[in-house]
Design a protein around this motif. Structure first.
Motif, short mmCIF file in Angstrom:
data_model
loop_
_atom_site.label_atom_id
_atom_site.label_comp_id
_atom_site.label_asym_id
_atom_site.label_seq_id
_atom_site.Cartn_x
_atom_site.Cartn_y
_atom_site.Cartn_z
N ILE A 138 -5.11 3.73 4.26
CA ILE A 138 -6.16 2.67 3.81
C ILE A 138 -6.54 1.70 5.03
N CYS A 145 -1.51 -2.24 -3.09
CA CYS A 145 -0.60 -0.60 -3.15
C CYS A 145 0.91 -0.83 -3.78
N THR A 193 0.18 5.75 2.06
CA THR A 193 -1.13 5.15 1.24
C THR A 193 -1.49 3.75 2.07
N ASN A 241 -10.03 1.51 7.21
CA ASN A 241 -10.77 0.17 7.32
C ASN A 241 -10.75 -0.48 8.63
N ILE A 243 -3.87 -5.29 1.33
CA ILE A 243 -3.97 -3.74 1.15
C ILE A 243 -2.41 -3.78 0.71
#
Length: 196
Positions: free
Chosen positions: A144, A60, A140, A148, A56
């Motif tokens: 995320i 990003c 961000t 999750n 992730i």
């Protein structure tokens, strides 16, 4: 260096007082996880093995230029508990076949690359501060992760930055980033540093 603010000691900002962080330039940044926890993965045989949170973080990171018209990325590395990267803030935007900084072209060289057109930013577009870029990236990744099921993930407040002023400094930083995983056992951010 620390100072007392509202009866709490805090670390002084490393930002230059008279520097405009929306200025065109190359910035070397380091962003650490909360309490240097190894949220992003591990190092094995000099290679970074990213886990889901690390994936992730890298996704990003490479998407930063999609959110800021005048921002490009150069070398970067995601380590188990921190990120190092070079962010370039431009005063113009490339169009058509956008040149990659991984071609190792400087800002001036890129203007002469084929199929690349530099045009000024649209009137009214405000060049973002480096802190806005980093804060949006951090928020961000956090959002995320939390969406999750990685609810424990968190960043340390703030980030470290260094203004890259010349090619010699840029070369040293790139070399450091490329070799960072090989030196993990000695890294001051490594909670298992063999010299701690």
């Amino acid at each position: 260096m620390t100072s007392l603010y509202k009866n709490i000691y805090r670390i002084e900002s490393t930002r230059l007082k008279d520097w405009d962080y929306s200025n065109e330039g190359w910035y070397y940044v380091t962003i650490c996880t909360k309490d240097n926890q190894c949220f992003f993965g591990e190092i094995s045989n000099g290679k970074v093995l990213l886990n889901d949170i690390g994936k992730i973080a890298v996704t990003c990171w490479i998407e930063i230029p999609e959110h800021f018209l005048n921002v490009d990325l150069d070398e970067y590395v995601i380590m188990p508990n921190h990120i190092h990267g070079i962010i370039i803030i431009n005063s113009s935007v490339e169009t058509l076949d956008r040149a990659s900084l991984h071609d190792r072209a400087s800002l001036h060289d890129r203007a002469s690359l084929p199929n690349t057109t530099l045009k000024p930013l649209q009137k009214g577009y405000k060049i973002p501060l480096l802190s806005k870029i980093i804060n949006q990236y951090k928020s961000t990744v956090t959002r995320i992760c939390h969406n999750n099921g990685f609810n424990l993930f968190a960043w340390q407040p703030r980030f470290y930055e260094h203004i890259i002023r010349n090619e010699k400094s840029l070369y040293k930083i790139r070399k450091y980033l490329i070799n960072n995983a090989f030196k993990w056992k000695l890294d001051k951010e490594n909670p298992n540093n063999i010299f701690k």
